[in-house]
Write a protein that holds these residues in place. Sequence first.
Motif, PDB file in Angstrom:
ATOM      1  N   SER A  38       0.931  -0.904  -0.330  1.00 22.84           N
ATOM      2  CA  SER A  38       0.214   0.137   0.129  1.00 22.84           C
ATOM      3  C   SER A  38       1.024   1.181   0.136  1.00 22.84           C
ATOM      4  CB  SER A  38      -1.540  -0.083   1.541  1.00 22.84           C
ATOM      5  OG  SER A  38      -0.461   0.336   2.201  1.00 22.84           O
ATOM      6  N   ALA A  39       2.141   1.199   1.102  1.00 25.69           N
ATOM      7  CA  ALA A  39       2.885   2.239   0.881  1.00 25.69           C
ATOM      8  C   ALA A  39       3.514   2.191  -0.634  1.00 25.69           C
ATOM      9  CB  ALA A  39       4.105   2.455   1.559  1.00 25.69           C
ATOM     10  N   VAL A  40       4.033   1.431  -1.378  1.00 31.46           N
ATOM     11  CA  VAL A  40       4.144   1.115  -2.964  1.00 31.46           C
ATOM     12  C   VAL A  40       3.229   1.573  -3.397  1.00 31.46           C
ATOM     13  CG1 VAL A  40       4.493  -0.229  -4.842  1.00 31.46           C
ATOM     14  CG2 VAL A  40       6.103  -0.044  -2.203  1.00 31.46           C
ATOM     15  N   CYS A  41       1.806   1.846  -3.768  1.00 29.60           N
ATOM     16  CA  CYS A  41       0.480   2.638  -4.841  1.00 29.60           C
ATOM     17  C   CYS A  41       0.950   3.594  -3.896  1.00 29.60           C
ATOM     18  CB  CYS A  41      -0.463   1.452  -4.193  1.00 29.60           C
ATOM     19  SG  CYS A  41      -0.872  -0.353  -4.693  1.00 29.60           S
ATOM     20  N   GLU A  42       0.811   3.742  -2.513  1.00 29.12           N
ATOM     21  CA  GLU A  42       0.629   5.782  -2.438  1.00 29.12           C
ATOM     22  C   GLU A  42       1.384   6.369  -3.225  1.00 29.12           C
ATOM     23  OE1 GLU A  42       0.376   8.231   1.533  1.00 29.12           O
ATOM     24  OE2 GLU A  42       0.689   6.215   1.073  1.00 29.12           O
ATOM     25  N   ARG A  43       3.473   5.700  -2.663  1.00 28.24           N
ATOM     26  CA  ARG A  43       4.184   6.355  -3.841  1.00 28.24           C
ATOM     27  C   ARG A  43       4.203   6.508  -5.468  1.00 28.24           C
ATOM     28  NH1 ARG A  43       8.262  10.272  -2.493  1.00 28.24           N
ATOM     29  NH2 ARG A  43       9.848   9.980  -4.012  1.00 28.24           N
ATOM     30  N   LEU A  44       3.408   5.472  -5.732  1.00 28.05           N
ATOM     31  CA  LEU A  44       3.257   5.438  -7.196  1.00 28.05           C
ATOM     32  C   LEU A  44       1.965   6.442  -7.661  1.00 28.05           C
ATOM     33  CD1 LEU A  44       3.024   1.362  -8.441  1.00 28.05           C
ATOM     34  CD2 LEU A  44       4.622   2.681  -9.134  1.00 28.05           C
ATOM     35  N   ILE A  45       1.241   6.765  -7.274  1.00 30.12           N
ATOM     36  CA  ILE A  45       0.039   7.736  -7.185  1.00 30.12           C
ATOM     37  C   ILE A  45       0.725   9.064  -7.341  1.00 30.12           C
ATOM     38  CG2 ILE A  45      -2.009   8.258  -6.144  1.00 30.12           C
ATOM     39  CD1 ILE A  45      -2.232   6.435  -8.201  1.00 30.12           C
ATOM     40  N   GLN A  46       1.245   9.183  -6.379  1.00 34.10           N
ATOM     41  CA  GLN A  46       2.163  11.048  -5.897  1.00 34.10           C
ATOM     42  C   GLN A  46       3.288  10.710  -7.264  1.00 34.10           C
ATOM     43  OE1 GLN A  46       4.281  10.309  -2.292  1.00 34.10           O
ATOM     44  NE2 GLN A  46       2.223  10.376  -1.068  1.00 34.10           N
ATOM     45  N   LYS A  47       3.845   9.842  -7.774  1.00 35.71           N
ATOM     46  CA  LYS A  47       4.682  10.468  -9.230  1.00 35.71           C
ATOM     47  C   LYS A  47       3.926  10.471  -9.747  1.00 35.71           C
ATOM     48  CE  LYS A  47       8.286  10.400  -8.663  1.00 35.71           C
ATOM     49  NZ  LYS A  47       9.422   9.650  -8.789  1.00 35.71           N
ATOM     50  N   GLY A  48       2.450  10.073 -10.540  1.00 36.89           N
ATOM     51  CA  GLY A  48       1.779   9.955 -11.630  1.00 36.89           C
ATOM     52  C   GLY A  48       1.713   8.966 -12.496  1.00 36.89           C
TER      53      GLY A  48
END
Length: 281
Positions: A38-48
Amino acid sequence: MRILKLTGLSSASAFFATVATNAPKKVAVFGGTGYVGSAVCERLIQKGHDVTAISRRGTNPRPGDANLDQVNWVKGDATDPATVKGFVKDADAVVHAIGLLFDVNSGLANFNTIVSGSKSLPGENSTYDAITRQTMFNVCDAIEEKNAFPKIGKQEKFPLCFVSAAEAGWPEVSGGSFVEEKFAPDWLKRYLAAKRVVEDRLKKSDKIRGVIYRPSLIWDWTKYDVLPAIPIFNLASAVGVPFVDKTIRVETLAAAIVAGIEDDTVEGVQRYMQMEELARN
């Protein structure tokens, strides 16, 4: 997207070249509802990036979160090759964050509700071999089949990030093998064996750019079960105990994983020092 100015060229050929290393990608995250996933998903979304998270539950672990609400949450069984193939075929990159500390044969499975960031219990068939090796081999098989006939002019390896464990590297450091042989419980030996089999598979593939993350204890301030051990691990690492790695925050690990997807030069084993460096980029 970054614009790089090429230097050392004649005036006739001087121009700007675009390098799309940060172009949005379609990323499939297996184990996306978990603590790391879930932390990876959050970071991926933040990076577009465009994110699909696959898990047994298939639901957003934090409804209302501005980032996680943008993830495509899907229920799926990663032990099923056909299911995995269906998600991999549309992806530009894959993250494997499926894992459990205590499998059904460890005798400690109920403790996963304490040590697991997602508080999940393993299913009746959740062995280390099934959860780690089988699911990752399914991902590798799907990627290698997808890249068996690459498009003309497109020969690059497919990025696949795997969350392993610092202790998987014990045979490579002084005293590590002794500690494992003499002091590691049977469940830990089986846990590490599954991680190492996957690592070997990634290293041998000529179609996969495998990025292997070897975190020690992963934490944030909500992980009360590991907080007391953090200073012990960090002190041991700081004084040079070779088989103990510095701990890593989950946000740092997630940022390092996303950086590994975006940077085509990142490949192979990443220990805490490499993860910290990647997370800063």
